[in-house]
Design an enzyme around this catalytic site. Structure first.
Site, short mmCIF file in Angstrom:
data_model
loop_
_atom_site.label_atom_id
_atom_site.label_comp_id
_atom_site.label_asym_id
_atom_site.label_seq_id
_atom_site.Cartn_x
_atom_site.Cartn_y
_atom_site.Cartn_z
N CYS A 76 -5.66 2.92 -14.44
CA CYS A 76 -6.97 3.56 -14.24
C CYS A 76 -6.83 5.09 -14.29
CB CYS A 76 -7.63 3.06 -12.96
SG CYS A 76 -9.40 3.46 -12.87
N HIS A 178 -7.98 -2.60 -14.17
CA HIS A 178 -7.13 -2.83 -12.99
C HIS A 178 -6.45 -4.18 -13.12
CE1 HIS A 178 -8.25 0.55 -10.37
NE2 HIS A 178 -9.40 0.51 -11.02
N GLU A 180 -4.26 -5.47 -11.26
CA GLU A 180 -4.09 -6.07 -9.93
C GLU A 180 -5.36 -6.77 -9.45
OE1 GLU A 180 -5.66 -1.91 -9.03
OE2 GLU A 180 -4.46 -2.89 -10.59
#
Length: 196
Positions: A76, A178, A180
């Site tokens: 990001c 993202h 994650e």
């Protein structure tokens, strides 16, 4: 082992939770000598690129990051920091990858910030996207994008225009989404990075 660059501008908890689920070892980098402890690095980041660059410069880590030779992944804002310049804060950044970070134009058909799931399309073959189908969905939250560039764009996404979902130069990789927070394909990408 992955070293996570800690400079006060990243959502460390989501990232470390994903690495824990995958059984990937990690630690935090807050001073130059910490780089020697790891064989690859992640630069996380959320929020304002200009402010994030100020925070990163205050750590004294910037010249060391620019000289890294091991695999390094920006996530990001961490990816945006690798570019030369951001319109967000009119800020000069690390200039590792010579492209610019620009603001999405407001449009009735495309909301800003670009938030939610969107497809990612490979532009080049890369071990970072191994076992990830072309057009897989990843999770985004951003108002600024990295301009598409044939030389450095690894994968792209469309949101009012085609932009770089992932960039790459030498040992430096970046993803605007993202991983994650992107389910199985995000975890696959993190696992791939741990093996590059």
């Amino acid at each position: 082992m992955i070293g996570i660059v800690q400079y006060g501008a990243g959502n460390i908890f989501s990232l470390t939770s994903a690495l824990d689920r995958l059984g990937i070892g990690y630690g935090m980098i807050s001073k130059p000598e910490d780089f020697e402890l790891y064989d690859r690095y992640i630069i996380p980041g959320v929020g304002h690129a200009g402010a994030a660059m100020d925070k990163l410069e205050s750590t004294g880590l910037v010249p060391y990051i620019r000289e890294l030779k091991k695999p390094t992944l920006g996530i990001c804002v961490g990816m945006q920091l690798q570019t030369a310049y951001s319109e967000e804060g009119d800020a000069d950044l690390l200039d590792i990858i010579p492209v610019k970070t620009l603001k999405f134009a407001d449009s009735p058909d495309h909301k800003v910030p670009h938030t939610g799931w969107n497809r990612v399309y490979a532009e080049k073959e890369s071990p970072l996207f191994k076992d990830i189908p072309n057009g897989a969905h990843f999770y985004y939250v951003h108002s600024y994008y990295i301009e598409y560039n044939n030389a450095y764009t690894l994968a792209s996404t469309d949101h009012s225009l085609k932009f770089s979902a992932s960039i790459w130069r030498d040992n430096f990789y970046g993803v605007q989404f993202h991983p994650e927070k992107s389910g199985i394909y995000g975890e696959t990408l993190l696992k791939n990075f741990s093996q590059i």
